[in-house]
Design a protein around this motif. Structure first.
Motif, PDB file in Angstrom:
ATOM      1  N   ARG A   8       0.825  -1.216   0.000  1.00  0.00           N
ATOM      2  CA  ARG A   8       0.000   0.000   0.000  1.00  0.00           C
ATOM      3  C   ARG A   8       0.855   1.260   0.000  1.00  0.00           C
ATOM      4  O   ARG A   8       0.391   2.319  -0.394  1.00  0.00           O
ATOM      5  CB  ARG A   8      -0.888   0.014   1.260  1.00  0.00           C
ATOM      6  N   MET A   9       2.083   1.136   0.481  1.00  0.00           N
ATOM      7  CA  MET A   9       2.945   2.320   0.617  1.00  0.00           C
ATOM      8  C   MET A   9       4.387   1.947   0.309  1.00  0.00           C
ATOM      9  O   MET A   9       4.872   0.903   0.750  1.00  0.00           O
ATOM     10  CB  MET A   9       2.834   2.868   2.042  1.00  0.00           C
ATOM     11  N   VAL A  10       5.049   2.814  -0.458  1.00  0.00           N
ATOM     12  CA  VAL A  10       6.486   2.687  -0.692  1.00  0.00           C
ATOM     13  C   VAL A  10       7.126   3.965  -0.167  1.00  0.00           C
ATOM     14  O   VAL A  10       6.770   5.063  -0.607  1.00  0.00           O
ATOM     15  CB  VAL A  10       6.812   2.540  -2.193  1.00  0.00           C
ATOM     16  N   ALA A  11       8.013   3.819   0.801  1.00  0.00           N
ATOM     17  CA  ALA A  11       8.690   4.997   1.342  1.00  0.00           C
ATOM     18  C   ALA A  11      10.175   4.852   1.061  1.00  0.00           C
ATOM     19  O   ALA A  11      10.787   3.845   1.416  1.00  0.00           O
ATOM     20  CB  ALA A  11       8.436   5.119   2.837  1.00  0.00           C
ATOM     21  N   THR A  12      10.735   5.850   0.393  1.00  0.00           N
ATOM     22  CA  THR A  12      12.151   5.746   0.029  1.00  0.00           C
ATOM     23  C   THR A  12      12.872   7.061   0.234  1.00  0.00           C
ATOM     24  O   THR A  12      12.299   8.138   0.077  1.00  0.00           O
ATOM     25  CB  THR A  12      12.325   5.310  -1.447  1.00  0.00           C
ATOM     26  N   THR A  13      14.137   6.927   0.578  1.00  0.00           N
ATOM     27  CA  THR A  13      14.960   8.116   0.667  1.00  0.00           C
ATOM     28  C   THR A  13      15.295   8.600  -0.737  1.00  0.00           C
ATOM     29  O   THR A  13      15.379   7.800  -1.684  1.00  0.00           O
ATOM     30  CB  THR A  13      16.260   7.825   1.453  1.00  0.00           C
ATOM     31  N   GLY A  14      15.485   9.901  -0.874  1.00  0.00           N
ATOM     32  CA  GLY A  14      15.935  10.451  -2.148  1.00  0.00           C
ATOM     33  C   GLY A  14      17.450  10.340  -2.284  1.00  0.00           C
ATOM     34  O   GLY A  14      18.001  10.404  -3.386  1.00  0.00           O
ATOM     35  N   MET A  15      18.122  10.194  -1.139  1.00  0.00           N
ATOM     36  CA  MET A  15      19.589  10.076  -1.138  1.00  0.00           C
ATOM     37  C   MET A  15      20.010   9.472   0.191  1.00  0.00           C
ATOM     38  O   MET A  15      19.577   9.950   1.239  1.00  0.00           O
ATOM     39  CB  MET A  15      20.224  11.460  -1.308  1.00  0.00           C
ATOM     40  N   SER A  16      20.842   8.434   0.132  1.00  0.00           N
ATOM     41  CA  SER A  16      21.317   7.819   1.372  1.00  0.00           C
ATOM     42  C   SER A  16      22.197   8.793   2.140  1.00  0.00           C
ATOM     43  O   SER A  16      23.098   9.407   1.569  1.00  0.00           O
ATOM     44  CB  SER A  16      22.117   6.552   1.068  1.00  0.00           C
ATOM     45  N   ASN A  17      21.946   8.911   3.437  1.00  0.00           N
ATOM     46  CA  ASN A  17      22.775   9.813   4.243  1.00  0.00           C
ATOM     47  C   ASN A  17      24.108   9.173   4.631  1.00  0.00           C
ATOM     48  O   ASN A  17      24.928   9.819   5.256  1.00  0.00           O
ATOM     49  CB  ASN A  17      22.016  10.258   5.508  1.00  0.00           C
ATOM     50  N   VAL A  18      24.321   7.914   4.234  1.00  0.00           N
ATOM     51  CA  VAL A  18      25.580   7.237   4.563  1.00  0.00           C
ATOM     52  C   VAL A  18      26.476   7.115   3.333  1.00  0.00           C
ATOM     53  O   VAL A  18      27.678   7.356   3.405  1.00  0.00           O
ATOM     54  CB  VAL A  18      25.317   5.830   5.147  1.00  0.00           C
ATOM     55  N   THR A  19      25.879   6.750   2.206  1.00  0.00           N
ATOM     56  CA  THR A  19      26.678   6.475   1.013  1.00  0.00           C
ATOM     57  C   THR A  19      26.469   7.504  -0.096  1.00  0.00           C
ATOM     58  O   THR A  19      27.222   7.514  -1.070  1.00  0.00           O
ATOM     59  CB  THR A  19      26.301   5.106   0.416  1.00  0.00           C
ATOM     60  N   GLY A  20      25.446   8.337   0.026  1.00  0.00           N
ATOM     61  CA  GLY A  20      25.154   9.303  -1.032  1.00  0.00           C
ATOM     62  C   GLY A  20      24.407   8.709  -2.216  1.00  0.00           C
ATOM     63  O   GLY A  20      24.075   9.416  -3.175  1.00  0.00           O
ATOM     64  N   ILE A  21      24.145   7.394  -2.163  1.00  0.00           N
ATOM     65  CA  ILE A  21      23.442   6.744  -3.277  1.00  0.00           C
ATOM     66  C   ILE A  21      22.036   7.309  -3.425  1.00  0.00           C
ATOM     67  O   ILE A  21      21.347   7.543  -2.434  1.00  0.00           O
ATOM     68  CB  ILE A  21      23.400   5.222  -3.056  1.00  0.00           C
ATOM     69  N   ARG A  22      21.664   7.549  -4.683  1.00  0.00           N
ATOM     70  CA  ARG A  22      20.319   8.070  -4.955  1.00  0.00           C
ATOM     71  C   ARG A  22      19.481   6.969  -5.588  1.00  0.00           C
ATOM     72  O   ARG A  22      19.712   6.581  -6.728  1.00  0.00           O
ATOM     73  CB  ARG A  22      20.397   9.269  -5.903  1.00  0.00           C
ATOM     74  N   PRO A  23      18.506   6.448  -4.848  1.00  0.00           N
ATOM     75  CA  PRO A  23      17.607   5.459  -5.448  1.00  0.00           C
ATOM     76  C   PRO A  23      16.917   6.063  -6.678  1.00  0.00           C
ATOM     77  O   PRO A  23      16.733   7.283  -6.740  1.00  0.00           O
ATOM     78  CB  PRO A  23      16.592   5.182  -4.332  1.00  0.00           C
ATOM     79  N   PRO A  24      16.543   5.222  -7.636  1.00  0.00           N
ATOM     80  CA  PRO A  24      15.883   5.736  -8.852  1.00  0.00           C
ATOM     81  C   PRO A  24      14.438   6.124  -8.531  1.00  0.00           C
ATOM     82  O   PRO A  24      13.498   5.383  -8.832  1.00  0.00           O
ATOM     83  CB  PRO A  24      15.954   4.546  -9.813  1.00  0.00           C
ATOM     84  N   VAL A  25      14.244   7.284  -7.928  1.00  0.00           N
ATOM     85  CA  VAL A  25      12.918   7.622  -7.391  1.00  0.00           C
ATOM     86  C   VAL A  25      11.836   7.745  -8.460  1.00  0.00           C
ATOM     87  O   VAL A  25      10.678   7.416  -8.211  1.00  0.00           O
ATOM     88  CB  VAL A  25      12.944   8.903  -6.509  1.00  0.00           C
TER      89      VAL A  25
END
Ligand code: PMP
Length: 413
Positions: A169-186
């Protein structure tokens, strides 16, 4: 194609011209924890406190009108910055943490049925995990985690598999990891989630200082960020929500301002956004956030992006060359934000940050409120250097040199 005038930018941020101890200038690599504040933000906060320190909304006198106008102007600026027409969809909160708690609790309480699923990733900050755990426990929903690839990238195949039973029902994702800087393909995450009938929340706490977020173009249901990470004050943040959700949601805090009418046993909620803003808000801080948005928008976004890209490329090159230093995540910097999580053989991240502090170098050490990610990495803690538009390649060279001498110091012992 102008270059960013970094010296001019640096002059906007008072601590960059200061010494942290006599003879020791500041090298600030902790913007992911909180960004420095430009003079215009400091001045906006000061002006509010000195010139119109009145409450908003309730007064009918001139100071209150000035405060209210500046306060509501900040909301309009935030809305415009996020690509939103209606400022009532911008709810002021204490920060990202409170914003995600509000969305999870208030939206989740009526949306989740037992057996429904909430999709998170192994990259998330605790602020985008724990509120979902709490509402899952309350409603009988369950959490599912998108696994990361060997390179610690967000794995869309793993993501797809979580939808097999149609319960997400819900997908919650970071826009950028605060540890690695990786940006998920939002964009792709939002598109696929939407196709399958799931809602989407973006935790933009890290990403917003580095890239534009247009919540309408992305067509996400919720987005959250903190003012203090986008060069604004602490104590304030934002929850953006689609109107249909915000209308359907019950407020979490009751009190003044969030009601139209109160009787002895019942009350009628106010319109958006007031419904979610009980009590006196952080007025000067909201006005400071407005000034921070002005600051961001006055910059040449392309020039900032090029500068930050150069910084992260340089950081990978020179930090990666330090003997025994391991950068967490992919070696390639493409698609990464200006954050480097790392470990240095034979040192504890906390000792490292203490030793660097002697040279005026500020980094962060610990689990960075991302314990599931550290569990995935098999390490209890890491060090993190994070950059913003005011950092320079020269500063990063000094960080690399300091790390190199710590390493050889420890070897001699
Ligand atoms: N999400 C991410 C990705 C973060 O980096 C942070 C701050 N470290 C937060 C959420 C929480 O932000 P705040 O502490 O300002 O509420």
């Amino acid at each position: 194609d102008l270059e960013l005038d970094v010296e001019r930018v640096r002059a906007d941020f008072p601590p960059l011209g200061e010494e942290v101890r006599p003879g020791v200038p500041l090298r600030y690599f902790d913007s992911a924890a909180t960004a420095l504040k430009p003079r215009s933000v400091i001045e906006a906060v000061r002006a509010c406190m000195a010139e119109y320190p009145a409450n908003v909304h309730r007064g009918l006198h001139v100071l209150s009108e000035r405060a209210t106008e500046a306060f509501e102007n900040a909301r309009i600026k935030v809305a415009r910055h996020l690509g939103v027409d209606d400022p009532a969809q911008v709810i002021f909160t204490r920060g990202t943490t409170e914003a995600i708690n509000l969305a999870a609790r208030s939206w989740g309480r009526h949306a989740f049925r037992p057996g429904d699923a909430i999709v998170l990733s192994e990259l998330e900050h605790h602020a985008n995990i724990v509120p979902w755990q709490m509402i899952a426990r309350e409603t009988g929903a369950e959490l599912r985690y998108v696994e990361l690839t060997d390179d610690l990238e967000y794995d869309l195949d793993s993501f797809d598999r979580l939808f097999d039973d149609g319960r997400v029902r819900m997908v919650a994702t970071t826009g950028m990891s605060n540890v690695t800087g990786i940006r998920p393909p939002v964009e792709e995450i939002a598109r696929r989630a939407r196709e399958r009938g799931a809602r989407v929340l973006i935790d933009a706490a890290q990403s917003l200082a580095h890239e534009r977020l247009d919540v309408v173009a992305l067509d996400v249901d919720f987005a959250a960020f903190s003012a203090h990470k986008v060069f604004g004050p602490t104590g304030v943040g934002v929850l953006y929500g689609k109107r249909e959700h915000l209308e359907a949601m019950e407020p979490v805090l009751g009190g003044g301002n969030m009601v139209l009418r109160v009787e002895r046993e019942t009350a009628v909620w106010n319109e958006l956004p007031d419904k979610f803003e009980a009590g006196t808000p952080p007025i000067a801080e909201v006005i400071g956030l407005g000034a921070a948005i002005d600051y961001l928008e006055a910059l040449d976004a392309e020039a900032v992006a090029r500068h930050e890209r150069a910084l992260i490329d340089h950081a990978h090159e020179v930090l990666g060359a330090v003997e025994g230093l391991r950068i967490l995540g992919p070696a390639a910097t493409a698609g990464k934000g200006p954050i480097v999580g790392f470990t240095l053989d034979g040192t504890h991240p906390h000792d490292l940050s203490h030793l660097l502090d002697r040279s005026g170098i500020a980094i962060r050490a610990g689990h960075h409120c991302a314990m599931p990610l550290h569990t995935r990495l098999g390490i209890p803690a890491s060090a993190r250097a994070s950059f913003a538009l005011y950092n320079t390649a020269d500063e990063i060279d000094q960080l690399a040199a300091a790390l190199g001498s710590i390493k050889s110091l420890l070897r001699r012992r």
